[in-house]
Design a protein around this motif. Structure first.
Motif, PDB file in Angstrom:
ATOM      1  N   THR A  74       0.842  -1.202   0.000  1.00 22.60           N
ATOM      2  CA  THR A  74       0.000   0.000   0.000  1.00 22.60           C
ATOM      3  C   THR A  74       0.873   1.246   0.000  1.00 22.60           C
ATOM      4  O   THR A  74       0.637   2.202  -0.742  1.00 22.60           O
ATOM      5  N   ILE A 163      -7.730   1.996  -1.197  1.00 26.34           N
ATOM      6  CA  ILE A 163      -7.573   0.580  -1.549  1.00 26.34           C
ATOM      7  C   ILE A 163      -8.885  -0.195  -1.389  1.00 26.34           C
ATOM      8  O   ILE A 163      -9.009  -1.285  -1.911  1.00 26.34           O
ATOM      9  N   HIS A 294      -2.948   2.484  -7.366  1.00 23.54           N
ATOM     10  CA  HIS A 294      -3.296   1.203  -6.729  1.00 23.54           C
ATOM     11  C   HIS A 294      -3.970   0.253  -7.718  1.00 23.54           C
ATOM     12  O   HIS A 294      -4.392  -0.830  -7.327  1.00 23.54           O
ATOM     13  N   LYS A 296      -4.370  -2.357 -10.914  1.00 20.23           N
ATOM     14  CA  LYS A 296      -3.509  -3.417 -11.470  1.00 20.23           C
ATOM     15  C   LYS A 296      -3.123  -3.162 -12.905  1.00 20.23           C
ATOM     16  O   LYS A 296      -2.217  -3.794 -13.429  1.00 20.23           O
ATOM     17  N   ASN A 307       1.589  -1.328 -12.031  1.00 27.56           N
ATOM     18  CA  ASN A 307       1.448  -1.908 -10.703  1.00 27.56           C
ATOM     19  C   ASN A 307       1.299  -3.410 -10.901  1.00 27.56           C
ATOM     20  O   ASN A 307       0.228  -3.894 -11.258  1.00 27.56           O
ATOM     21  N   SER A 310      -1.092  -5.220  -7.583  1.00 29.53           N
ATOM     22  CA  SER A 310      -2.515  -5.087  -7.285  1.00 29.53           C
ATOM     23  C   SER A 310      -3.325  -6.106  -8.094  1.00 29.53           C
ATOM     24  O   SER A 310      -2.958  -6.468  -9.201  1.00 29.53           O
TER      25      SER A 310
END
Ligand code: ATP
Length: 465
Positions: A74, A163, A294, A296, A307, A310
């Motif tokens: 995170t 998140i 955050h 993907k 990322n 995620s």
């Protein structure tokens, strides 16, 4: 007349049980504070007011309570691991360590009359960045150096909201604009904590993330700046002790498009007017930064970010326009502790009685007052009177926080309640046994009124609302 300085509130707090130095019997722990019987009530009332205003009085904001310790990733993707730092300087002369941009908040250990850097003997090093996240380890680990178990205490509550963006969207099925509100502890290993509860390493935040269409963000941002000033004033804080500060491009966090701080006059004793202010809250337009980082998605439309960790895409699908995009987020963030300090400073008043004695009155709004009414017997040795007073307190308690006190003469009891901000005192006297009435005394005017016991609850409820 607000408090002349923070010190006045420090001593009132200790004397009356609002806030005590933490770990006091072991010599204290730099800048940690414990909230006593009145402090916890005041803080709870501030939190209730914030929650009512945002979550209950509107129909587009819901609450959340996320964990203090989250997966370390995170903080990797939010950018905190690399950028959540303050500029730190050492003084070669006094060996002190200070936050470069907050030198004004502290005194030089060798020359307390000046700030670090202001004396000719001061010899400050070049600034270096110090990450202020508290580190910890999770689970049974071989050693504290075990990187795989590394975790952080959250330095802000906001990331827990980001998140969980998809989780909440899937259950609440809201359409933009909408918000998520959260109250909780946050931790920062501040280089220069101090000024009582203004800057501490453990504190409590009230943060709301309001998700909007990107094109609506500037307008809605301004609406929250205006709205929050009204909410702060509803806590009894006067306009003349509030100001706005527009962060410059240099000061803006890397993710923010615009941030406006609401400032409170925490340092009225400072000669120069511009040094009297410090931040009570910040209201930022964080753009779509957080939801993007955050997500993907291997990369965004501009091919910017990856990322790989995620499992979710935190974008939003608009069923009316058939568009998928990352909402912008407007974040009004305020500390419970800084609010409590501003509320107490602004409510602080001194009044002289007919004997020429100065009395402290804490003019808290009825909504925030830790105790709404104190029931006081005029003759503490007369059981009929004390029993009636105790019964009145019990009868009032379900609808308002009420206390009974017979530990002093009436003048002393009144003074004690004035000092902790109790809006009304109810006095039971000999006559009460005959006429079934009591005296209600107003904290601010010291005026007294005879009210029948039968209508007392209704009378107080009306005046407290
Ligand atoms: P500052 O510039 O004073 O360090 P900040 O801009 O870093 O504050 P934010 O990250 O915007 O603060 O946090 C939102 C709010 O949380 C602040 O406006 C303040 O009310 C509160 N807050 C932040 N840090 C602290 C702290 N160390 N102690 C008490 N309250 C804090």
């Amino acid at each position: 007349m607000p408090a002349p300085n923070i010190e006045t509130i420090v001593s009132l707090s200790k004397r009356r049980g609002f806030v005590y130095p933490a770990s006091e019997i072991y010599g204290g722990l730099g800048s940690s504070w414990d909230y006593g019987p009145l402090g916890v009530e005041l803080a709870n009332n501030i939190k209730k007011s914030w929650w009512n205003w945002l979550v209950y009085e509107r129909d587009d904001i819901e609450g959340l309570d996320s964990s203090i310790i989250q997966n370390r990733l995170t903080w990797k993707y939010s950018g905190h691991e690399t950028t959540f730092s303050d500029p730190l300087v050492d003084c070669r002369a006094c060996k002190g360590r200070f936050r470069l941009d907050k030198l004004l908040d502290v005194q030089c250990p060798n020359h307390p009359a000046v700030h670090p850097g202001d004396d000719k003997e001061c010899d400050l090093t070049e600034a270096r960045e110090f990450n202020v996240m508290f580190r910890t380890t999770v689970g049974a680990v071989a050693s504290d150096e075990d990187e795989s178990a590394l975790a952080y205490l959250r330095p802000e509550t906001a990331q827990g909201i980001f998140i969980n963006f998809a989780n909440v969207l899937n259950t609440s099925r809201r359409k933009l604009s909408f918000g998520r509100a959260q109250i909780g502890k946050a931790f920062r290993n501040e280089v220069t904590p101090g000024n009582f509860i203004f800057r501490t390493r453990e504190f409590e935040q009230m943060e709301m993330e309001y998700f909007v269409r990107p094109e609506d963000a500037p307008r809605i941002h301004q609406e929250w700046i205006d709205g929050f000033q009204d909410w702060i004033k509803s806590l009894g804080i006067s306009d003349s002790n509030l100001s706005l500060y527009e962060q410059s491009d240099k000061e803006l966090a890397h993710y923010a498009e615009r941030t406006v701080d609401i400032m409170y006059r925490y340092f009225p004793e400072r000669e120069e007017e511009d040094k009297q202010w410090d931040e009570l809250m910040g209201i930022a337009n964080r753009t779509d930064y957080d939801l993007r980082v955050h997500s993907k998605k291997p990369e965004d439309a501009e091919g910017k970010r990856i990322n790989a960790d995620s499992t979710d895409d935190l974008s939003y699908f608009d069923t009316q326009t058939n568009e998928r995009f990352y909402p912008y987020v407007i974040e009004p963030a305020i500390g419970v502790n800084r609010t409590l300090l501003a509320v107490m400073m602004d409510a602080y008043t001194e009044k002289t009685n007919e004997k020429g004695e100065t009395r402290v009155i804490l003019k808290l709004t009825p909504e925030l007052a830790p105790i709404k009414v104190a029931v006081l017997p005029l003759a503490k040795n007369k059981p009929e009177i004390t029993e009636l007073a105790k019964k009145l307190r019990r009868d009032l308690q379900p609808s308002m926080r009420a206390v009974y006190d017979d530990t002093g003469g009436i003048g002393k009891l009144y003074a004690r309640q004035d000092e902790i901000g109790t809006p009304f005192c109810v006095t039971v006297d000999h006559e009460s046994l005959e006429d079934n009435a009591v005296t209600v005394r107003d904290r601010d005017t010291w005026e007294q009124e005879r009210v029948s016991i039968e209508t007392l609850k209704e009378y107080l409820e009306k005046r407290l609302s």
